[in-house]
Design an enzyme around this catalytic site. Structure first.
Site, short mmCIF file in Angstrom:
data_model
loop_
_atom_site.label_atom_id
_atom_site.label_comp_id
_atom_site.label_asym_id
_atom_site.label_seq_id
_atom_site.Cartn_x
_atom_site.Cartn_y
_atom_site.Cartn_z
N ASN A 8 0.89 -1.49 -0.34
CA ASN A 8 0.06 -0.21 -0.43
C ASN A 8 1.04 1.60 0.28
O ASN A 8 0.22 2.17 0.02
CB ASN A 8 -0.63 -0.04 1.37
CG ASN A 8 -0.20 -0.39 2.45
OD1 ASN A 8 0.94 -0.30 2.61
ND2 ASN A 8 -1.10 0.15 3.31
N CYS A 9 2.29 1.09 -0.15
CA CYS A 9 3.08 2.68 0.22
C CYS A 9 3.05 3.83 -1.47
O CYS A 9 3.55 2.70 -2.24
CB CYS A 9 4.36 1.89 0.05
SG CYS A 9 5.73 2.97 0.18
#
Length: 112
Positions: A8-9
């Site tokens: 999710n970065c």
């Protein structure tokens, strides 16, 4: 080439997209779920200064007390193993090189 990061970065997603577009093959390793930071962190720290590898602007860092933050100087590998989200992302291993972040310099070094 291995890219260590979080799914999710945003920065990791940008790096993966750019590497795909450049035709570079890589394996993504989730540092929270799949990586053995107890082994990886000392190896990375032997090549990279802890100040470059530890993300002191992260939410995780801000939540640490002063004693935990002091471990960045005394036991950076242990601190990263306990708090994987402190790793500045992405960490890219290719050949014998280790790159941290997705800066213009990293992109140029990787030919992206």
């Amino acid at each position: 080439m291995k890219l260590y990061g979080l799914k999710n970065c945003d920065t990791c997603r940008k790096a993966m997209k750019a590497l795909d577009a450049a035709g570079r093959e890589f394996t993504f390793v989730d540092i929270r779920a799949e990586a053995d930071l107890g082994t990886l962190a000392p190896n990375w720290l032997s090549r990279i200064a802890s100040a470059r590898l530890i993300n002191t602007r992260s939410t995780t860092w801000r939540q640490l007390d002063a004693a935990e933050r002091a471990r960045a100087e005394t036991d950076p590998a242990g601190l990263l193993a306990e708090h994987p989200t402190l790793v500045k992302r992405p960490v890219i291993e290719t050949g014998g090189d280790v790159f941290v972040g997705w800066t213009k310099d990293v992109q140029a070094a990787l030919g992206v």
